[in-house]
Motif scaffolding. Structure first.
Motif, mmCIF file in Angstrom:
data_model
loop_
_atom_site.group_PDB
_atom_site.id
_atom_site.type_symbol
_atom_site.label_atom_id
_atom_site.label_comp_id
_atom_site.label_asym_id
_atom_site.label_seq_id
_atom_site.Cartn_x
_atom_site.Cartn_y
_atom_site.Cartn_z
ATOM 1 N N MET A 1 20.277 -4.513 19.798
ATOM 2 C CA MET A 1 21.214 -5.295 18.999
ATOM 3 C C MET A 1 22.576 -5.390 19.671
ATOM 4 O O MET A 1 23.266 -6.417 19.561
ATOM 5 C CB MET A 1 21.354 -4.685 17.602
ATOM 6 N N GLN A 2 22.986 -4.340 20.375
ATOM 7 C CA GLN A 2 24.254 -4.370 21.101
ATOM 8 C C GLN A 2 24.217 -5.452 22.185
ATOM 9 O O GLN A 2 25.160 -6.238 22.331
ATOM 10 C CB GLN A 2 24.515 -3.005 21.734
ATOM 11 N N LEU A 3 23.125 -5.509 22.922
ATOM 12 C CA LEU A 3 22.975 -6.530 23.962
ATOM 13 C C LEU A 3 22.895 -7.930 23.357
ATOM 14 O O LEU A 3 23.397 -8.901 23.930
ATOM 15 C CB LEU A 3 21.726 -6.238 24.799
ATOM 16 N N TYR A 4 22.265 -8.032 22.183
ATOM 17 C CA TYR A 4 22.168 -9.320 21.495
ATOM 18 C C TYR A 4 23.549 -9.843 21.117
ATOM 19 O O TYR A 4 23.845 -11.042 21.279
ATOM 20 C CB TYR A 4 21.288 -9.168 20.254
ATOM 21 N N THR A 5 24.420 -8.976 20.626
ATOM 22 C CA THR A 5 25.772 -9.411 20.263
ATOM 23 C C THR A 5 26.561 -9.838 21.498
ATOM 24 O O THR A 5 27.344 -10.794 21.444
ATOM 25 C CB THR A 5 26.532 -8.292 19.532
ATOM 26 N N LEU A 6 26.350 -9.147 22.616
ATOM 27 C CA LEU A 6 27.018 -9.536 23.856
ATOM 28 C C LEU A 6 26.557 -10.919 24.316
ATOM 29 O O LEU A 6 27.355 -11.736 24.791
ATOM 30 C CB LEU A 6 26.738 -8.503 24.955
ATOM 31 N N TRP B 1 21.697 -10.651 29.357
ATOM 32 C CA TRP B 1 21.826 -9.750 28.203
ATOM 33 C C TRP B 1 20.806 -10.101 27.129
ATOM 34 O O TRP B 1 20.217 -9.207 26.501
ATOM 35 C CB TRP B 1 23.239 -9.815 27.617
ATOM 36 N N ALA B 2 20.601 -11.404 26.907
ATOM 37 C CA ALA B 2 19.637 -11.832 25.884
ATOM 38 C C ALA B 2 18.228 -11.404 26.258
ATOM 39 O O ALA B 2 17.454 -10.937 25.403
ATOM 40 C CB ALA B 2 19.703 -13.347 25.703
ATOM 41 N N LEU B 3 17.879 -11.554 27.538
ATOM 42 C CA LEU B 3 16.539 -11.165 27.991
ATOM 43 C C LEU B 3 16.343 -9.655 27.895
ATOM 44 O O LEU B 3 15.296 -9.169 27.453
ATOM 45 C CB LEU B 3 16.334 -11.634 29.434
ATOM 46 N N LEU B 4 17.371 -8.904 28.285
ATOM 47 C CA LEU B 4 17.283 -7.442 28.231
ATOM 48 C C LEU B 4 17.232 -6.951 26.779
ATOM 49 O O LEU B 4 16.546 -5.973 26.470
ATOM 50 C CB LEU B 4 18.471 -6.819 28.957
ATOM 51 N N SER B 5 17.949 -7.643 25.891
ATOM 52 C CA SER B 5 17.910 -7.270 24.473
ATOM 53 C C SER B 5 16.509 -7.452 23.912
ATOM 54 O O SER B 5 16.068 -6.683 23.052
ATOM 55 C CB SER B 5 18.904 -8.121 23.677
ATOM 56 N N SER B 6 15.797 -8.452 24.404
ATOM 57 C CA SER B 6 14.432 -8.697 23.956
ATOM 58 C C SER B 6 13.521 -7.520 24.302
ATOM 59 O O SER B 6 12.732 -7.063 23.468
ATOM 60 C CB SER B 6 13.892 -9.978 24.604
#
Length: 286
Positions: free
Chosen positions: A228-233, A5-10
């Motif tokens: 930002m949604q993926l970052y919170t996850l 999720w962090a990588l995809l949020s990037s």
């Protein structure tokens, strides 16, 4: 899954930053770009909060949303002003060095630990920041000194946005709800700013700039919402001292797309600084 999720949020948030650069390059109105960005972002989080049943209306979460919104709106405003004065391939990575403050906060306050490679990444990031102003190449150096001030200020405000999400998550506040109020407050701020400028006739003279800002800002808001949604996850399952650097690699997306589509040129020393930034970001997530 938090690493994914962090990588995809990037990647997705990097697309948002690049689209803001597109708006700036096409002389889109800064206020209308951000107004449209926060409108689509607010609608995205409103739908998510309604579907998941995470809506809350109490003082702590409103305060959290206000802090995150202030950091986001002020940070993006200063970021776009910096884009107009310097290359996006350097502006975006430098602004993302706010992860240094988030890492320090996570280590000292929440007891998270850094490995030797992560510490090496932090050192490289600091070194890269100090290399930026020292450029003997007069032809390609950034002569507009206000660019440095804008980048530093944007970095500090983005710390409130990203760090605020970490704090509210630790206080068991749903990140999506905090971001909903954050984007809503930011949209209201931009609405007031547009109204103020309209009364002083600062914006009505450039209808093309307004339309350009609304178009690209709206698209950027969609990617901003997803990122930002993926970052919170990712923050829910992973340590902020690792998730934040992963998220910060969105600057790589902005830099590469800007170099590819806008033919931005960098001096040798600026290329070295950019390289150190990316290596530092990579090491902090190993």
């Amino acid at each position: 899954m938090w690493f994914f999720w962090a990588l995809l949020s990037s990647v997705t948030f990097g697309m948002s930053g690049f689209l803001m650069k597109v708006s700036s390059a096409r002389r889109g109105s800064v206020t209308h770009t951000l107004w449209s960005l926060y409108l689509t972002g607010t609608l995205g989080f409103a739908i998510w909060v309604a579907v998941t049943g995470q809506f809350r209306l109490d003082l702590p979460i409103l305060l959290g949303g206000l802090i995150v919104g202030l950091g986001s709106a002020a940070g993006n405003w200063l970021f776009m002003l910096a884009l107009a004065k310097g290359p996006a391939s350097l502006t975006s990575p430098l602004v993302n060095t706010n992860i240094l403050l988030i890492i320090a906060f996570s280590v000292t306050w929440y007891g998270e630990h850094l490995s030797l490679t992560e510490w090496a990444g932090v050192i490289l990031l600091v070194g890269a920041v100090f290399l930026i102003p020292i450029d003997p190449d007069e032809e390609l150096s950034i002569r507009n000194r206000s660019w440095y001030t804008l980048v530093i200020a944007a970095t500090l405000f983005f710390t409130f946005r990203n760090g605020g999400l970490k704090v509210t998550e630790e206080m068991d506040m749903a990140g999506e709800t905090v971001l909903f109020y954050g984007y809503l407050f930011s949209w209201l701020w931009m609405s007031v700013e547009i109204l103020r400028r309209s009364r002083s006739q600062q914006e009505t003279r450039d209808p093309i700039g307004i339309r350009t800002g609304l178009l690209w800002g709206g698209i950027a808001g969609i990617f901003s919402f997803i990122g930002m949604q993926l970052y919170t996850l990712a923050l829910i399952g992973g340590p902020a001292s690792i998730v934040a650097p992963l998220f910060a690699t969105n600057s790589l997306v902005v830099a590469l797309l800007s170099i590819r589509f806008f033919r931005e040129r960098l001096s040798p020393l600026q290329k070295t600084s950019l390289f150190l930034l990316f290596v530092g970001l990579a090491l902090t997530r190993v």
